[in-house]
Design an enzyme around this catalytic site. Structure first.
Site, PDB file in Angstrom:
ATOM      1  N   THR A 125       0.837  -1.208   0.000  1.00 59.07           N
ATOM      2  CA  THR A 125       0.000   0.000   0.000  1.00 59.07           C
ATOM      3  C   THR A 125       0.873   1.260   0.000  1.00 59.07           C
ATOM      4  OG1 THR A 125      -0.256  -0.064   2.409  1.00 59.07           O
ATOM      5  CG2 THR A 125      -1.989  -1.093   1.134  1.00 59.07           C
ATOM      6  N   GLN A 145       4.035   1.415  11.733  1.00 61.80           N
ATOM      7  CA  GLN A 145       2.931   2.021  10.961  1.00 61.80           C
ATOM      8  C   GLN A 145       2.399   1.082   9.884  1.00 61.80           C
ATOM      9  OE1 GLN A 145       2.292   5.287  12.088  1.00 61.80           O
ATOM     10  NE2 GLN A 145       3.919   4.670  13.487  1.00 61.80           N
ATOM     11  N   SER A 172      -6.020   2.383  16.059  1.00 61.87           N
ATOM     12  CA  SER A 172      -7.054   3.097  15.301  1.00 61.87           C
ATOM     13  C   SER A 172      -8.268   3.406  16.162  1.00 61.87           C
ATOM     14  CB  SER A 172      -7.482   2.213  14.129  1.00 61.87           C
ATOM     15  OG  SER A 172      -8.667   2.701  13.557  1.00 61.87           O
ATOM     16  N   SER A 173      -8.862   4.560  15.875  1.00 62.79           N
ATOM     17  CA  SER A 173     -10.104   4.950  16.545  1.00 62.79           C
ATOM     18  C   SER A 173     -11.235   3.981  16.230  1.00 62.79           C
ATOM     19  CB  SER A 173     -10.514   6.342  16.077  1.00 62.79           C
ATOM     20  OG  SER A 173     -10.806   6.315  14.695  1.00 62.79           O
ATOM     21  N   TYR A 228     -11.246  -4.812  10.016  1.00 65.38           N
ATOM     22  CA  TYR A 228     -10.126  -3.872  10.174  1.00 65.38           C
ATOM     23  C   TYR A 228      -9.990  -3.451  11.641  1.00 65.38           C
ATOM     24  CZ  TYR A 228      -7.491   0.465  10.149  1.00 65.38           C
ATOM     25  OH  TYR A 228      -6.569   1.441  10.439  1.00 65.38           O
TER      26      TYR A 228
END
Ligand code: UD1
Length: 317
Positions: free
Chosen positions: A36, A75, A119-120, A143
């Protein structure tokens, strides 16, 4: 000079981190498999970094990546809710297996700290706003579950093996170099890309869903603070701005900045979508001394400027 490993360093957030670390005179290794991440994100800095190309779901690659580094900024991920819904196995491999490998490798390499990009989405669609770290997790997509699994592993590696880990729950990050080319890309990059190409942005749903849109430089600062803060091992922190904007607000702000009406097209809402998201950043303020340095409007201005420049050159696509 300290040495930093940025996994996913060719990605949007990773490559921004790499630039800041180089500006500060640090030694930087990037590990990326370019699945990605984009090579173009590293072109300017190639002579100043060590680049390891490989898949961190391969244990041997993870070990090579972590060897001899002080800080690991992990990351690398497949950062997309809809992609995880279409292909949960691939997302799990990139987001969970690779994270576990990196934790093992960092532990064995004696890294001083491991900062994990969480992640939120871990909060899911709980009605409570703002989202605070003490509230129950409620992942509603593969996810979100993969990111939460990585976070739980990070906590356990602190408790069981004494590896100093910190997890940062990013709220919708945006800024220059965010890739707009995939249907899974973040909404601001999608809207920007449509705008510079003269196409109509697509709004999934009524546009009244809201997000805590966080300019990338704030996230970079949070990572660097998380490396140095004391007494934070095993902790989880929200990294956002404490403000939220609806997609309709966002379109209005972009129309003003671009000087024309973007005329969006409204389509059906996305499955697994969260309605509202907003960070409580009190814990990060208290323990990391995190502050929002670049707000929504200024962040949008910088992002618009970058998309315009890129559209004139080779372009982000
Ligand atoms: C989610 C997570 C975020 C995570 C990101 C990874 C939440 C609240 N946030 O972001 O922490 O880092 O996944 O990808 O779970 N949309 C459009 N048109 C488009 C694209 C998107 O209307 O062209 C809409 C989506 O339906 C959604 C909103 O914009 O309602 C934001 O979508 P997106 O940018 O993909 O991020 P999230 O799914 O919120």
């Amino acid at each position: 000079m300290a040495s930093y490993l940025v996994t996913g360093g060719a990605g949007f957030i990773g490559s921004t981190l790499v630039r800041r670390l180089l500006d500060q005179g640090e030694r930087v290794r990037v590990a990326d498999d370019f699945s990605t991440g984009r090579r173009a994100n590293l072109t300017e800095v190639l002579g100043r970094i060590e680049l390891l190309e490989g898949d961190l779901a391969d244990e041997a690659v993870a070990r090579r990546a972590a060897a001899g580094v002080d800080y690991v900024l992990h990351q690398a991920a497949i950062p997309s809710v809809p992609r995880s819904i279409e292909d949960p196995v691939t997302s799990n491999r990139a987001n969970v297996t690779a994270t576990l490998n990196m934790l093992v490798a960092a532990r064995d390499a004696g890294a001083k700290r491991f900062v994990y990009a969480s992640s939120s989405s871990a909060y899911g669609d709980s009605e409570t706003l703002p989202k605070v770290e003490t509230q129950p997790d409620n992942p509603i997509s593969p996810y979100a579950l993969t990111k939460l699994a990585g976070e739980k592993y990070a906590v356990i590696f602190h408790r069981i093996y004494g590896l100093s880990t910190v997890s940062l729950r990013y709220f919708n990050v945006f800024g220059p170099r965010q890739d707009p080319n995939s249907p899974y890309s973040g909404v601001i990059s999608r809207f920007m890309s449509a705008a510079v190409k003269g196409r109509r942005p697509i709004v999934q749903g009524d546009g009244e869903q809201s997000r805590d849109f966080t300019f990338v430089e704030n996230v970079v600062s949070a990572n660097l603070l998380a490396c140095q803060a004391e007494g934070v091992s095993g902790m989880v922190f929200n990294v956002g701005t404490g403000e939220r904007h609806t997609l309709n607000d966002l379109l209005g702000a972009l129309s003003t900045l671009l000087g024309r009406d973007l005329d969006p097209e409204y389509v059906a809402p996305r499955p697994g979508d969260v309605r509202h998201s907003l960070a409580d950043i009190g814990r990060a303020r208290q323990h990391l001394r995190y502050e929002v340095k670049v707000g929504f409007q200024e962040g949008l201005r910088r992002t618009v400027a970058w998309f315009r420049e890129s559209a004139e050159g080779d372009g982000p696509g």
